[in-house]
Every structure is written in structure tokens, then in C-alpha cells.
Write an enzyme that holds these catalytic residues in place. Structure first.
Site, PDB file in Angstrom:
ATOM      1  N   CYS A 264      -3.356   9.256 -19.132  1.00 58.62           N
ATOM      2  CA  CYS A 264      -2.601   8.115 -19.523  1.00 58.62           C
ATOM      3  C   CYS A 264      -1.923   8.010 -20.750  1.00 58.62           C
ATOM      4  O   CYS A 264      -0.695   8.571 -20.780  1.00 58.62           O
ATOM      5  CB  CYS A 264      -3.462   6.742 -19.547  1.00 58.62           C
ATOM      6  SG  CYS A 264      -2.959   5.511 -19.227  1.00 58.62           S
TER       7      CYS A 264
ATOM      8  N   LYS B 105      -9.364  13.012 -23.293  1.00 51.81           N
ATOM      9  CA  LYS B 105      -8.238  12.297 -23.597  1.00 51.81           C
ATOM     10  C   LYS B 105      -7.971  12.405 -25.281  1.00 51.81           C
ATOM     11  O   LYS B 105      -9.152  12.246 -25.913  1.00 51.81           O
ATOM     12  CB  LYS B 105      -8.379  10.823 -23.367  1.00 51.81           C
ATOM     13  CG  LYS B 105      -7.317   9.947 -23.586  1.00 51.81           C
ATOM     14  CD  LYS B 105      -7.457   8.348 -22.851  1.00 51.81           C
ATOM     15  CE  LYS B 105      -6.178   7.605 -22.927  1.00 51.81           C
ATOM     16  NZ  LYS B 105      -6.417   6.377 -22.233  1.00 51.81           N
TER      17      LYS B 105
ATOM     18  N   GLU C 130      -7.321   7.577 -13.792  1.00 56.77           N
ATOM     19  CA  GLU C 130      -8.179   7.310 -14.694  1.00 56.77           C
ATOM     20  C   GLU C 130      -9.222   6.080 -14.547  1.00 56.77           C
ATOM     21  O   GLU C 130      -8.891   4.994 -13.741  1.00 56.77           O
ATOM     22  CB  GLU C 130      -7.290   6.996 -16.167  1.00 56.77           C
ATOM     23  CG  GLU C 130      -8.161   6.813 -17.281  1.00 56.77           C
ATOM     24  CD  GLU C 130      -7.187   6.289 -18.361  1.00 56.77           C
ATOM     25  OE1 GLU C 130      -7.607   6.412 -19.525  1.00 56.77           O
ATOM     26  OE2 GLU C 130      -6.323   5.506 -18.121  1.00 56.77           O
TER      27      GLU C 130
END
Length: 509
Positions: free
Chosen positions: A375, A341, A266
Site C-alpha cells: 500500500c 511494510k 492488505e
């Protein structure tokens, strides 16, 4: 039967000379039927047509049981067929060596030798034969020999359900269910004259998880997949060309090891924000978003030239004035798809003004179906479950964490996703310090590949892991066939055992 007295158990192909023993077992079991046995001529026809499908078991030379089977083109039959129809009026002319199903004609075990799990040996042989011949599965009609005792009280369907729930004992059906066969439906008038079953049968099936559809195209999907994880060290870069040069170096390195995927972390390109350090954090990351289209295009070129699928980590993207955290799957065939995300951290929202995406999906590749969670997303189990329901086999988690606390959250949750969704999870992060970029000061990472925890996998669920906080690559192989075995034969089967009658996870949009 005293096991100590047994010297040898043999599984052999059935021969016509075994006819007397076959007839004796059938007459004993089917004494209530008008035609209780196959004739010697009928048995000889079956053996000649399909010798591999006819086997016997002998204990110390004494005939103890046998199994008969056919290969049929099951598409030509309906599920409510009769025994007479499936055997071609007992001529076995329904046998088709190019068929797709192994049909169980008969299984018998001598009463003298029951309790030795000989029936399981015969069924296991059938399963192995089914896999060897690349057939879709096994199907047969299972008698319900105790149903006549309950026929006035309940329907065959109710009877089968009570057998499943152990309220009624049916030795035949109990045995078949314990050997991984599933009831597909109830068949009426299956075996003519079977008064014990009231001529009903349970149509039972077993699916060959290794079956592969024959293809005209010679290209087939790989099953052993090599992952190349890039543990990227952040460092000052003067321009995008220097970042791309470093990225190509790593892609070249994992490609030299014939990896199928190169996985970046990321915000690996965050060092480019140093040029905009005079701006506030929200403005600086929006300037970084100006490079995203170039990264997308260059990574796609590298995927083609190095013959590797690339998970580009993530980078900021501006869409209609909104800032998102996105990445790209750049396939080696030149196609590109975007992932985003879903959950942004409180820090990302407060400092950068990042917005969460509303799209979650899996991606088809030449190495199976994959998913990507960036993440923080891996800390929400619902997302992994939604991807697993779509058939995800490998989950990639590009991440960036500043402290060991944050890293531990990503790591532990990713390991949980591997176990609960019976998939592989690969995490790749950034390491090092970046003093000239606000909100990107320190990074902590240890990239890794996680597996389910079962006999075919490492007992601790860790396939491979890198050295913490050191720039390096991590290369590891994962076997998709092991996942197929796990889904059916695992010590626990998390996906199959979900209580969907009680709860569900579904996507609202």
C-alpha cells in the site's frame, strides 16, 4: 543513388561464384594492406563451414555488399586477440558450431550504394541470426580508419570518446555505435598493416537479450505469466475457518484459469477483529496478529495443492513486542518468504501503534523476480528503484484504502513505478463496509495491472482493471520478454538512461 530507380533489394546467402565481386570491394577498401582480399579458396572454406553466416546484398541484380561471420567459442580467446588469431591464421579453423559468440569477420558496402542503410540490413541480419542460433551475442574488431590523423594528439581511447561525443567523425565507428554496438575495449595490433588505424581497433559487442543458458534441467522459467488478483469484499466472519474457506474459493477460481499468482489485499482478514470490538483499536489488532501464523501455514498448503504462488496480502505480526504489517510469498514448491511494510501511515502509527520494517528485497520465483510493496510503500519511488536495481520484473502492491482519494494515490504512484522501473505492477485491494470493526469502516478499491507505456504495451499503461468497489477476480497475462525488449529497444529506456554519474539511490543497511 536515386531510390526511385531501385526495383529490388535482395539479401541472399553468399556463394563462391560471388568471389570476383567480394574481391573487388575488399581491394577498393583495403588497398593500403599487403593482403587486401580473401582468396577464392578461403572464401569457399568459410561458406562451406558456415553458410548461414555469409550473406550478400544485391540491388537490381548488382552486387552491393556482403557480410562474413564465424561462430566461435569465445571463452578460448582473450579480448585483446588479433584478427589473425580469431580467424585461425585465416584458415577459419576457429569455427565451432557449438560456440557461444557470432564473430564478425568482415562487412563491406559498395561506395556506389552507400547512404541506403545497407550496412544496417547486414547487421540486422547478424542480430537475427544470433537470436535464431541462441548465441550470447556478436563481437568484432572495428577499424578506426581516421585515427592516424589524430594519433599524435590523443590515445585511441581518447579518440573513441571524442567520436562518441561527436567531436570527431569516424564513419565506421559512428555507424557501429548507431547500430547498438558498444565499445568493450581498445585492441592493439589487431589488423596487421592497417596504417589508417595505426593497427588499433575498437572491440565492439552486442548482447542477445533473448539468450538462454542451455540447462540440463528440463524445467525452464516461464515468460508468459498469468496473474490472478482477488478484489476481496470485507464481510462479517465468525471464525478463521470461514475466512480460509472464502480464500480457498478464490484461489481455486484463479487456479482454474491456470494463474501463476493469486494476489490478496492488505488486511483482508481484518473482519476477524469484530470479535474484539470491545477492546480499543491497538489491542484488537494485536489479537488479530494471533491468527497470522495459522494463515501463513494454511496459505502455504493451498499454494502446493492448487499449484499456484500466493501473495498473501498482509496481516499484523507481533515480534518482540513490536507490531508489524507483514505478508508472505507462499510458493507452489512449498517454500515461504516474508515481506514487510516499510512505511506505515500516520493513522496506522497513531491508532494501531504499527512499526515500519527495515528490510526490503526481491524474491526469486519460477515466474521471474518479483517485489512486494504494501500500500503506502508504493508512494515512495526509492523503494521501487531499489527493487528494480535487483532485477524485479513484477511488482505486487496489496493495498487497503478507505476513500477514493487514498486509492488514487496508490493507483497513480503504482503506474509511475511501472513506467520508471520498466516493470509490471499489480495492485489488489479490499472493497465493502465493515460497520462492526473500528478503524475499518469503509473500503474503496479498483484492482489493476499496469505496464510501461511503450509500443509493445497498452498506450495508457493499463493491462487490465476490475470493476470499482465490486467483489471479483481479475486475471491478466504479462509477457516478461517484452520487458527485455523494452530495456534495450524501448522508445525511452528509463533504467538505462539514469544519470548515475550525477545521482544514485542506494540502501544504507
Amino acid at each position: 543513388m536515386n531510390l526511385k530507380n531501385i526495383e529490388k533489394i535482395e539479401l541472399n546467402y553468399l556463394e563462391t561464384d560471388d568471389y570476383k565481386e567480394v574481391a573487388k570491394l575488399m581491394e577498393d577498401e583495403y588497398r593500403h594492406l599487403k593482403d587486401s582480399t580473401w582468396s577464392k579458396e578461403e572464401l569457399a572454406i568459410l561458406i562451406n563451414k558456415f553458410p548461414k553466416g555469409q550473406v550478400s546484398i544485391k540491388i537490381d541484380g548488382e552486387f552491393a555488399g556482403f557480410a562474413l561471420s564465424l561462430i566461435v567459442d569465445y571463452d578460448k580467446f582473450e579480448d585483446n586477440h588479433t584478427y589473425k588469431q580469431i580467424t585461425g591464421n585465416y584458415t577459419f579453423n576457429t569455427f565451432n558450431p557449438l560456440g557461444n559468440i557470432l564473430y564478425g569477420v568482415d562487412v563491406f558496402v559498395s561506395k556506389k550504394y552507400r547512404g541506403l542503410r545497407l550496412g544496417r540490413r547486414l547487421y540486422d541480419y547478424r542480430k537475427e541470426l544470433c537470436e535464431e542460433l541462441n548465441l550470447k551475442g556478436i563481437i568484432f574488431g572495428g577499424r578506426l580508419p581516421n585515427y592516424a590523423l589524430y594519433s599524435k594528439e590523443m590515445t585511441p581511447r581518447e579518440y573513441i570518446q571524442k567520436v562518441k561525443e561527436k567531436e570527431i567523425d569516424d564513419p565506421v565507428l559512428n555507424f557501429q555505435l548507431s547500430n547498438d554496438f558498444n565499445v568493450r575495449r581498445v585492441i592493439k595490433n589487431y589488423l596487421e598493416g592497417d596504417k589508417e588505424s595505426c593497427e588499433y581497433a575498437a572491440l565492439l559487442g552486442w548482447s542477445n537479450i533473448y539468450y538462454t543458458q542451455p540447462k540440463k534441467n528440463p524445467l525452464t522459467q516461464k515468460t508468459i505469466i498469468r496473474l490472478g488478483l482477488i478484489q476481496w469484499q470485507v464481510r462479517p466472519y465468525n471464525n478463521i475457518e470461514e475466512v480460509l474457506e472464502q480464500a480457498e474459493y478464490f484461489i481455486n477460481a484463479v487456479s482454474n484459469y491456470r494463474s501463476d499468482f493469486a494476489v490478496f489485499p492488505e488486511f483482508f482478514n481484518a473482519p476477524l477483529m469484530s470479535k474484539y470490538n470491545h477492546l480499543n483499536e491497538a489491542e484488537a489488532i494485536r489479537e488479530l496478529a494471533g491468527y497470522t501464523q495459522r494463515f501463513r501455514d494454511e496459505f502455504s498448503k493451498l499454494a502446493i495443492s492448487y499449484n499456484i504462488n500466493i501473495i498473501t496480502g498482509s496481516m499484523p505480526e507481533l515480534v518482540d513486542g513490536h507490531l508489524y504489517n507483514v505478508g508472505f510469498l507462499c510458493r507452489r514448491d512449498g517454500t515461504i518468504e516474508k515481506y514487510s511494510k516499510i512505511h506505515v501511515t500516520p493513522d496506522e502509527e497513531r491508532i494501531w501503534g504499527l512499526k515500519g520494517s527495515n528490510e526490503i528485497k526481491t524474491f526469486n520465483t519460477d515466474c521471474g523476480k518479483i517485489g512486494v510493496l504494501i500500500c503506502y510503500d508504493t508512494e515512495f519511488p526509492e523503494l521501487g528503484r531499489l527493487l528494480a536495481k535487483e532485477g524485479m520484473e513484477i511488482l505486487f502492491v496489496p493495498f487497503l484504502t478507505d476513500t477514493q482519494n487514498g486509492y488514487s494515490r496508490v493507483r497513480v504512484c503504482s503506474q509511475a513505478r511501472a513506467i520508471e522501473n520498466e516493470c509490471y505492477v499489480a495492485i489488489a485491494g479490499c472493497v465493502g463496509n465493515l460497520p462492526k470493526v473500528s478503524n475499518m469502516d469503509i473500503q474503496y478499491a479498483q484492482s489493476a495491472v499496469f505496464t510501461p507505456c511503450d509500443f509493445a504495451f497498452p498506450s495508457n499503461g493499463i493491462k487490465a482493471e476490475s470493476t470499482p468497489n465490486t467483489e471479483m477476480i481479475l486475471v491478466a497475462d504479462v509477457d516478461l520478454d517484452l520487458l527485455k525488449e523494452l530495456h534495450t529497444f524501448g522508445g525511452v529506456t528509463n533504467l538505462k538512461d539514469r544519470r548515475e554519474d550525477l545521482y544514485e539511490v542506494r540502501l544504507k543497511k
